[in-house]
Structure formats: C-alpha cells, structure tokens
Design an enzyme around this catalytic site. Structure first.
Site, PDB file in Angstrom:
ATOM      1  CB  CYS A 191      11.857 -10.683   2.641  1.00  0.00           C
ATOM      2  SG  CYS A 191      10.421 -11.730   2.648  1.00  0.00           S
ATOM      3  CG  ASN A 221      13.145 -10.646  -1.486  1.00  0.00           C
ATOM      4  OD1 ASN A 221      11.961 -10.798  -1.272  1.00  0.00           O
ATOM      5  ND2 ASN A 221      13.619  -9.740  -2.338  1.00  0.00           N
ATOM      6  N   GLY A 222      11.886 -13.626  -2.326  1.00  0.00           N
ATOM      7  CA  GLY A 222      11.328 -14.057  -3.611  1.00  0.00           C
ATOM      8  C   GLY A 222      10.306 -15.154  -3.387  1.00  0.00           C
ATOM      9  CG  HIS A 255     -30.034  14.196 -10.488  1.00  0.00           C
ATOM     10  ND1 HIS A 255     -31.280  14.395 -11.051  1.00  0.00           N
ATOM     11  CD2 HIS A 255     -29.380  13.312 -11.292  1.00  0.00           C
ATOM     12  CE1 HIS A 255     -31.393  13.639 -12.132  1.00  0.00           C
ATOM     13  NE2 HIS A 255     -30.264  12.991 -12.313  1.00  0.00           N
ATOM     14  NE  ARG A 288      13.767  -5.545   0.280  1.00  0.00           N
ATOM     15  CZ  ARG A 288      13.611  -5.452  -1.052  1.00  0.00           C
ATOM     16  NH1 ARG A 288      13.685  -4.267  -1.625  1.00  0.00           N
ATOM     17  NH2 ARG A 288      13.351  -6.511  -1.786  1.00  0.00           N
ATOM     18  CD  GLU A 322      -8.408   5.064  -4.725  1.00  0.00           C
ATOM     19  OE1 GLU A 322      -7.194   5.001  -4.448  1.00  0.00           O
ATOM     20  OE2 GLU A 322      -9.305   5.039  -3.853  1.00  0.00           O
ATOM     21  CD  GLU A 377      -6.159   8.486   1.434  1.00  0.00           C
ATOM     22  OE1 GLU A 377      -5.726   7.879   2.408  1.00  0.00           O
ATOM     23  OE2 GLU A 377      -6.159   8.017   0.282  1.00  0.00           O
ATOM     24  CD1 TRP A 412       5.033  -8.962   1.886  1.00  0.00           C
ATOM     25  CD2 TRP A 412       4.848  -7.551   3.590  1.00  0.00           C
ATOM     26  NE1 TRP A 412       3.803  -8.389   1.822  1.00  0.00           N
ATOM     27  CE2 TRP A 412       3.661  -7.529   2.846  1.00  0.00           C
ATOM     28  CE3 TRP A 412       4.967  -6.727   4.699  1.00  0.00           C
ATOM     29  CZ2 TRP A 412       2.577  -6.719   3.193  1.00  0.00           C
ATOM     30  CZ3 TRP A 412       3.896  -5.922   5.042  1.00  0.00           C
ATOM     31  CH2 TRP A 412       2.727  -5.923   4.302  1.00  0.00           C
ATOM     32  CE  LYS A 430      -0.946   1.396   3.509  1.00  0.00           C
ATOM     33  NZ  LYS A 430      -1.381   2.064   2.298  1.00  0.00           N
ATOM     34  CE  LYS A 440      -5.167   7.003  -2.367  1.00  0.00           C
ATOM     35  NZ  LYS A 440      -6.099   5.932  -2.357  1.00  0.00           N
TER      36      LYS A 440
HETATM   37  C1  AGP Z   1      -6.593   4.602   1.305  1.00  0.00           C
HETATM   38  O1  AGP Z   1      -5.645   5.380   0.711  1.00  0.00           O
HETATM   39  C2  AGP Z   1      -6.702   4.740   2.733  1.00  0.00           C
HETATM   40  N1  AGP Z   1      -5.496   4.429   3.347  1.00  0.00           N
HETATM   41  C3  AGP Z   1      -7.910   4.047   3.376  1.00  0.00           C
HETATM   42  O2  AGP Z   1      -9.084   4.509   2.744  1.00  0.00           O
HETATM   43  C4  AGP Z   1      -7.902   2.516   3.284  1.00  0.00           C
HETATM   44  O3  AGP Z   1      -8.160   2.110   1.990  1.00  0.00           O
HETATM   45  C5  AGP Z   1      -8.978   1.965   4.218  1.00  0.00           C
HETATM   46  O4  AGP Z   1      -8.652   2.347   5.527  1.00  0.00           O
HETATM   47  C6  AGP Z   1      -9.095   0.449   4.111  1.00  0.00           C
HETATM   48  O5  AGP Z   1      -7.913  -0.158   4.514  1.00  0.00           O
HETATM   49  P1  AGP Z   1      -7.705  -1.721   4.249  1.00  0.00           P
HETATM   50  O6  AGP Z   1      -7.728  -1.945   2.782  1.00  0.00           O
HETATM   51  O7  AGP Z   1      -6.365  -2.014   4.857  1.00  0.00           O
HETATM   52  O8  AGP Z   1      -8.809  -2.459   4.949  1.00  0.00           O
END
Ligand code: AGP
Length: 594
Positions: free
Chosen positions: A2, A97-98, A490, A27, A467, A474, A71, A589, A471
């Site tokens: 927070c 905060n904590g 394959h 935060r 993953e 993205e 948070w 996000k 990354k």
């Molecule tokens: C990951 O870097 C992305 N932002 C995206 O794939 C994300 O993981 C996905 O939208 C799932 O989000 P969530 O974990 O909030 O459900």
C-alpha cells in the site's frame, strides 16, 4: 503493498495528502482515505480511487494529517476496510503498510479486554493496541504497542489531542521528506518530491516523532541520527525506484515476492506447508483453468503437483474450456488469474461451479470478482503489477503451485524437507541472476536483430519456453514461438534458417541428453542457438552459439530461474528495439472481455 503518507507543517494538510496519495497509486489503488487533525479527527475513506475521494472532501484548514492508498491483503476493498483505522475513542488514527502476522491473536485478546473492532483488516489492531497503552504520550504508547506486534509494518499514527505524528517501521519502507517547517512521511520517494528532494530513510525498528519544527528518531528507546539524502530523480524515475521501466522494476522485486508468497505457509518448526486448504479424500483429479501467462504457470503446476502428490492434473485454456464438454467427475477446479477479473477465467469458474465442482482461485487481487465466485481463495502476494507483461505475478504463481504440491505431497519427510530448504533458497538464487543481468543484456543486443525466434524446452521447462516466447512477443514485437523440443522435427524445422535463432532451455534433469540431441539437430539446420544452462555446465558450450547461465537449483525449481532469465532477455531485447515496454500496443493488463 500500500501507500501511506503523513504531513505536519506550515501548509494545509488536505491538498498535500491528496497529491502525495496520487503519486503513490502505483502501490495500490483499490481504496483510500485520509484523516485530518481538528477538534476531533476528520476522516474520509472509501473503496474508490483518490480522485473520487477528493471530490467528497469538505474544506479543512488543518496542518496535520495522514493518508493511505490500499492494495488489500486482509479484508476486501470496502469503506470499512479502507484506512485510516481508529481506536474505540476515535481519537487515535493509523495508516499502515505491511502484514501483521499475529493480528488474529491480538484481536481476540483486545476484544476480551473490551475493544470493539469494525473491519476485517489486520491493521486495525494497531490503533487499539496504542489505545491500550496510551497515557497521554503517543510516542510511548506506540513504543509499547510494537512490542506486541509480529510481522512487517510501516505506520503513521496521530492523536486528536496532539499536533504531531508518530511513525514506526519494520521491514516495510518509510521515508521522511524534510522541508522548510514541514515534514512529509511516505512509503516511497515519489510522494515527497513535489515538496522537497531531501529525504531521510528510517530503518527497521525506528520510531520517529514529528512535529512542524522537529524530528526525533529513536531505536530500541535510544535516540538515533539518520542521514539525510538528496534525491536526483524525476517523479517518473522515482515511481520506478530509479528503474527505466515498471517491468524491470517488477523483475527486480521477485526475490522479495518469492519470500512474501511462501512466508506464512511454511512452518518454521517442521518441513510442513499449510495452506489451510483441506485435501478432499474423494477427489478424482484436479483441473486447472487459466489464460495467457497464468496458463503457462498452471502447466508447471501440473508437473509439480502430479510428481509430488500423484493426483492426476489436467490443465485447460479457460476460453477453450468454456466451449468444451470437458468431463468433470469429483474434479477440483483451480482457476489461476493474476487480476481476478479476466472474463474467460471468470466464465470458466462459474461453469465449473455450476457443474458442482469445488473451486479454488489463485489470484493477486484481494476482493476481485473471482474471489467472490470461488469457494476458496489463495492469494499470491506479488503486490500491484503495473507493467502489462506479467513477471513477478508469474513467479509468485509458480511458488503458490509449488506450495500446493508440497502441502499435498505424499513424498517422505526427508525429500519434502529438502525441497522446502531449496524453496527457501530461491530468493537468493534469483538475486544472483539479477546481479548478472548485464550478461543477458549483451545477448539481447544479438537477439534484437531478428524477427522470428523459437523457444524450446522439455518436461517441466516446456511451459517456460511458452512463457519466454510470450514475453518476447508481448514487449519486443518479435514473432516468437514456444515449442516442446521434441516437436520441432514434426514441422517447425521447415522454418529453421540462419535467421531464426532458437533459445533452448537445457535444465540438468532427465531431459538433458535429449535436449542436447535436439540442439544438434537445430544446429544442423544452421539456426543460431542460445542456451539457458546451469552454472558449471561446461558441456553445453560445445554445441551452442551463446549460453545464458542460471544458478544451480533442484531441477523441480529450474522453471523459476529460467523464467527470470527469459524475462530479462525479453526486456533487454525490447529495450534494444526501443519498444514501449510497460504499455505494449493492442494489450491490456486485465482482459475483461471474452
Ligand atoms: C501476460 O503477460 C499477459 N498480460 C496476459 O497473457 C495475462 O497473463 C492473461 O491475460 C491472464 O491474465 P490474468 O492472470 O490476470 O487472468
């Protein structure tokens, strides 16, 4: 995580507190509040962003006040659970905060002593403890109260009868902005920079007594002097703690995030993990549902849970599950979602629940929609993740899935003890890797030249190849594919050329020899190979173009160090290409539409 603030000085406190809280919203932003000194304390708080709270404020000329942007960790975002919290008399107010680890015991004791609690938070025990020990001197009451508290805290306390603030810190950050006839207390530097660039960092165990004209610090009852520093950063730099992007800042938070995620679940006395989640004896299997990065964490979870607990685990992409006829027996459905708001995952959770399955959600956001649907919730404590590309939340999800596997493990005490010891060493191992990020930045300069890249892995590291590719996609806009190393021949082999580098995860587990063979096949098609390999593995150098070394860990934990290495590789590649790393095009996000 927070944001707390406090002000005492020549200006009117209200506008200063509001401005400081706006600077700390990265935060946490699920609720907020302020308290102003007057004849009585004037408190405003609600489950809204600071901008909305600001509209509800009445003019107030007080020169002393405290504030908080939240948070949530204990108690969902609501007006009651928002800070500041007060004691029974309403004369003492606290922002914190904590995490107070022994708050339940303290709450029980204080209730027996006649205190009335209003919220579900851990924080509320602080003003009641101060009230218990208050005999006209706030500093003495605070010094006595912190003796009873275990856990992490930074808090600011004020009393209606005194124009000053008392602050205390243990394991959570606290800075004091030093101005001309004013002091600004805050969780982090960005809050004070509009008023001063002179700051004092309090240390663990410090108590600060602040009035308009004076600051006095004590530690264990003894007066101490703390050094004043000048902050050379701009506001934006400060919010990123001097890092260039939130992504790299969040990558560097991971050692602390790993510790925070397992802290509280691993017994200090014996090699036991207790998540407080009962194991169904008639459970037929586990089905994990998730999207994107959370889905890849779930694939690692499948490996670990199956190998440690012998319970069958299936993993499905939530958006596919929603339109499938997946058979659900006495299946326990686990939904993994950082935000707790992803539409596909929420729909899958509802579908599983309607099918009569017991449901658990693993999430980072207290009070999120998913937590209100699921039967049970486990929180990862990654703190707010600002960068769209998930990094610290992914690592925290892995740690939580390891904890689940260990909690239900049928392995012997010795091997469980061994794994728990390794888990406790992970924060240091990750820090070792972060300390060598420059080496990876060098490799990234090479990778940044290409438009197509493959990531390959085997076994528990195949999901990490997925993953790593996500990354890179993205944030650097390079087309990247993650593949099981055995699958390349394959089909994708057709795409291998000197212009399609391959990043190969070469963990020293039962797949090592086969990955080496796959690397030779890839090299035979003249594709450059970057290997992610353990320290001390001199064999691999003979077969690849570049090696990114990761610290040696038990193979079951290799996904953690490998993932951090690939986060750094993606970050520095995107930086090399000048991409808008924290806010990549076309992404959000939290994806709240199907
Ligand atoms: C990951 O870097 C992305 N932002 C995206 O794939 C994300 O993981 C996905 O939208 C799932 O989000 P969530 O974990 O909030 O459900």
């Amino acid at each position: 995580m927070c944001g707390i603030v406090g002000y005492v000085g020549k200006r009117q406190a209200q506008p200063v507190l509001v401005n400081c809280l706006k600077r700390l919203e990265y935060r946490g932003y699920d609720s907020c509040g302020i308290a102003l000194l007057g004849k009585n304390l004037e408190i405003y708080k609600d489950a809204v962003r600071i901008e909305s709270l600001e509209k509800s404020l009445r003019p107030n000329s007080s020169h002393t006040g405290i504030g908080h942007t939240r948070w949530a960790t204990h108690g969902k975002p609501s007006q009651i659970n928002a800070h500041p919290h007060t004691d029974c008399s309403g004369k003492i107010a606290v922002v914190h905060n904590g995490v107070i680890e022994n708050y339940l015991q303290l709450k029980e004791q204080l209730t027996k002593e006649g205190h009335t609690f209003r919220s579900d938070t851990d924080t509320e025990v602080i003003p009641h403890l101060i009230e218990k020990y208050y005999q006209g001197n706030l500093e003495q009451a605070v010094s006595r109260a912190i003796v009873d508290i275990t856990g992490s805290y930074a808090f600011v306390a004020m009393h209606a009868d005194w124009r000053g603030l008392v602050v205390a810190r243990n394991e959570s950050p606290l800075v004091l902005g030093v101005g001309d006839k004013e002091y600004i207390v805050a969780s982090d530097v960005p809050a004070v920079l509009d008023y001063t660039d002179r700051v004092i960092y309090l240390e663990d165990g410090d108590i600060g007594v602040i009035t308009e004209n004076a600051l006095r610090c004590t530690s264990n009852g003894k007066q101490v002097e703390r050094t004043e520093h000048r902050i050379p950063w701009s506001m934006e730099e400060a919010q990123k703690a001097g890092h260039e992007h939130f992504m790299i800042k969040e990558i560097h938070e991971q050692p602390r995030v790993i510790r925070n995620t397992y802290k509280g679940y691993i017994s200090a006395l014996e090699p036991v993990v207790n998540l407080g989640i009962a194991k169904n004896t008639d459970l037929s299997d586990i089905l994990i549902l998730a999207c994107g990065t959370s889905y890849y964490a779930s694939l690692v979870g499948k490996h670990v849970i199956q190998s440690l607990s012998q319970i069958p685990v299936r993993v499905e992409i939530a958006s596919e599950f929603n339109y499938s006829d997946t058979v659900l027996g006495k299946t326990w459905v686990v939904v993994v979602t950082q935000s707790g708001e992803t539409a596909d995952s929420l729909r899958a959770l509802k579908k599983a629940k309607e099918s009569g399955c017991r449901t658990l959600v693993i999430t980072n956001v207290v009070g999120s929609t998913a937590t209100r649907i699921a039967d049970e919730t486990l929180y990862i404590t990654a703190g707010p993740e600002i960068c769209v590309a998930a990094t610290k939340s992914f690592i925290a999800q892995l740690i939580m899935l390891y904890l689940l596997a260990l909690a239900w493990s049928s392995a012997g005490v010795r091997s469980r003890a061994g794994l728990i010891t390794e888990l406790r060493q992970l924060p240091n191992k990750v820090q070792e890797l972060l300390d060598r990020e420059e080496e990876i930045a060098e490799q990234a300069k090479y990778l940044a030249r290409y438009e197509n890249v493959f990531f390959v892995g085997r076994g528990i590291n195949f999901p990490i190849a997925l993953e790593g590719a996500l990354k890179l996609k993205e944030i650097s806009y390079i087309h990247a594919e993650g593949y099981p190393a055995g699958e390349l021949k394959h089909g994708p082999f057709a795409l291998l050329t000197p212009d399609t580098p391959v990043v190969a995860l070469a963990a020293r587990d039962n797949t090592y020899e086969t990955i080496l063979a796959n690397i030779k096949e890839i090299k035979a098609r003249e594709s450059p190979v970057i290997a992610i390999a353990e320290e001390g593995d001199d064999e691999i150098d003979k077969y690849v173009d570049f090696v990114i070394r990761v610290p040696r860990v038990d193979p079951v934990f290799s996904p953690v160090v490998n993932a951090v290495a690939l986060q750094l590789l993606a970050y520095y590649t995107a930086r090399e290409r000048g991409c808008p790393i924290d806010t990549p095009r076309n992404l959000a996000k939290s994806v709240t539409v199907e």
